[in-house]
Design an enzyme around this catalytic site. Structure first.
Site, PDB file in Angstrom:
ATOM      1  N   HIS A  84      -0.644   0.508 -10.388  1.00  0.00           N
ATOM      2  CA  HIS A  84      -1.363  -0.431  -9.520  1.00  0.00           C
ATOM      3  C   HIS A  84      -1.845  -1.666 -10.300  1.00  0.00           C
ATOM      4  CE1 HIS A  84      -3.666  -0.545  -5.475  1.00  0.00           C
ATOM      5  NE2 HIS A  84      -3.364  -1.770  -5.863  1.00  0.00           N
TER       6      HIS A  84
ATOM      7  N   ARG B 260       0.841  -1.190   0.000  1.00  0.00           N
ATOM      8  CA  ARG B 260       0.000   0.000   0.000  1.00  0.00           C
ATOM      9  C   ARG B 260       0.875   1.239   0.000  1.00  0.00           C
ATOM     10  NH1 ARG B 260      -3.104  -2.562  -1.981  1.00  0.00           N
ATOM     11  NH2 ARG B 260      -5.262  -3.121  -1.396  1.00  0.00           N
TER      12      ARG B 260
END
Length: 271
Positions: free
Chosen positions: A234, A186
Site C-alpha cells: 500500500h 481498494r
C-alpha cells in the site's frame, strides 16, 4: 480540549473512535485519500474533506513502473544466464499500440490517463455513467467492454457499496486472455479467490497489487506465493506532510471566507 474542537486535521482511522468526544466538530480534513473509516461511522453532522490533487503523479509512476517491470524482469532472467537474447524483445508490443483500461475516472485516474496519452496509448475508462473526462478517449458504463478491450487494466475505484466485489464471480473472464491487472484503488473490489482464478485460468498474465481487503496481507494468503502476483504494501502513493499542509491551508482560507471546500466527501457514498 476535545469537546471544544470545531476543525480537525487527522488520519480518519485514528480519529473515528473519538468522534463522540468531539460534539462541536464542524469540519474534518482527512490526511488520507480514503475515508472508509469515517464513512462506516453513523455521524453525519460535520463536513469532511479528503486529501487529493497530489496522488495522481505518484500513482502514475507506480502504474507505468509495473508495466515496464515486465520487460526488466525478462532482461534479468537472461542476464543471470549470461545470455545475449534480443529476439524475444523484438516482438513486444509498443505502448502506442496498447489500450489502458482504467476503472474509475476521478482526479487520480485522469492523471494516469493523461500520462498514458503521452505514451500514445488509447485510454478507456469505466464509470457509473458515460461522459467526457480529460485524458480519456472514451468513458463507458459497461465493465465487460473495458476489461475486454484493455491490454492493461488498472483499478482506481474507491471502496463503496457499488464497487465492493465488482470483479468477483467470474467478472474477470471478460478480460479474455493474458491481461495485466494493476490494483491501486481498494482491495475489496476483487477477492483473493477471484484473482487466483483469473491468473490460473489465464485471463490475467499477472497481477500487481498494492491494496488488499485485509491489510497487512496475512501470511496465510495464497497471493504471497503465487508466481503471477507482485505485492506492494500500500505504497503506490503516500501522504507527504507538505501536501497535507498545503491543502489544509487552502481549505482553511476557503472555510474562513465561507466558500465551498475542495475535495468534499459524501460520507454516505464513501468518496
Amino acid at each position: 480540549c476535545a469537546s471544544e474542537v470545531e476543525i480537525l486535521l487527522a488520519d480518519p482511522g485514528k480519529v473515528v473512535g473519538s468522534l463522540q468526544r468531539l460534539p462541536k466538530l464542524r469540519w474534518l480534513q482527512s490526511s488520507w485519500a480514503g475515508v472508509n473509516a469515517l464513512a462506516g461511522h453513523g455521524r453525519r453532522d460535520y463536513k469532511c474533506t479528503r486529501l487529493a490533487g497530489c496522488f495522481g503523479p505518484q500513482m502514475s509512476e507506480f502504474v507505468f513502473g509495473a508495466m515496464f517491470d515486465e520487460d526488466w524482469r525478462r532482461l534479468r532472467y537472461y542476464q543471470e544466464r549470461e545470455e545475449w537474447a534480443p529476439e524475444p524483445f523484438k516482438k513486444r508490443p509498443r505502448l502506442s499500440d496498447l489500450t489502458l483500461g482504467i476503472l474509475g475516472v476521478g482526479d487520480i485516474p485522469s492523471v494516469i490517463a493523461q500520462r498514458a496519452k503521452a505514451f500514445g496509448m488509447r485510454t478507456l475508462g469505466f464509470a457509473s455513467r458515460a461522459r467526457e473526462v480529460p485524458g480519456f478517449d472514451d468513458v463507458v458504463a459497461e465493465l465487460p467492454r473495458v476489461l475486454g478491450q484493455a491490454d492493461v487494466v488498472v483499478n482506481v475505484l474507491p471502496s463503496t457499496a457499488e464497487t465492493r466485489g465488482l470483479l468477483n464471480n467470474g467478472a474477470l473472464k471478460a478480460c479474455g486472455i493474458g491481461k495485466l491487472f494493476i490494483n491501486v484503488g481498494r482491495g475489496d473490489v476483487v477477492s483473493e479467490d477471484a484473482l487466483v482464478e483469473a491468473l490460473d485460468e489465464g485471463w490475467l498474465r499477472g497481477a500487481v497489487l498494492d491494496v488488499f481487503a485485509t491489510e497487512p496481507l496475512p501470511g496465510t494468503s495464497a497471493l504471497w506465493r503465487h508466481p503471477g502476483v507482485r505485492i506492494s504494501p500500500h505504497v503506490a502513493a503516500v501522504s507527504y506532510p507538505s501536501d497535507v499542509a498545503q491543502l489544509f491551508v487552502v481549505n482553511l482560507e476557503l472555510w474562513l471566507n465561507g466558500k465551498p471546500l475542495r475535495y468534499m466527501v459524501d460520507l454516505d457514498k464513501g468518496y
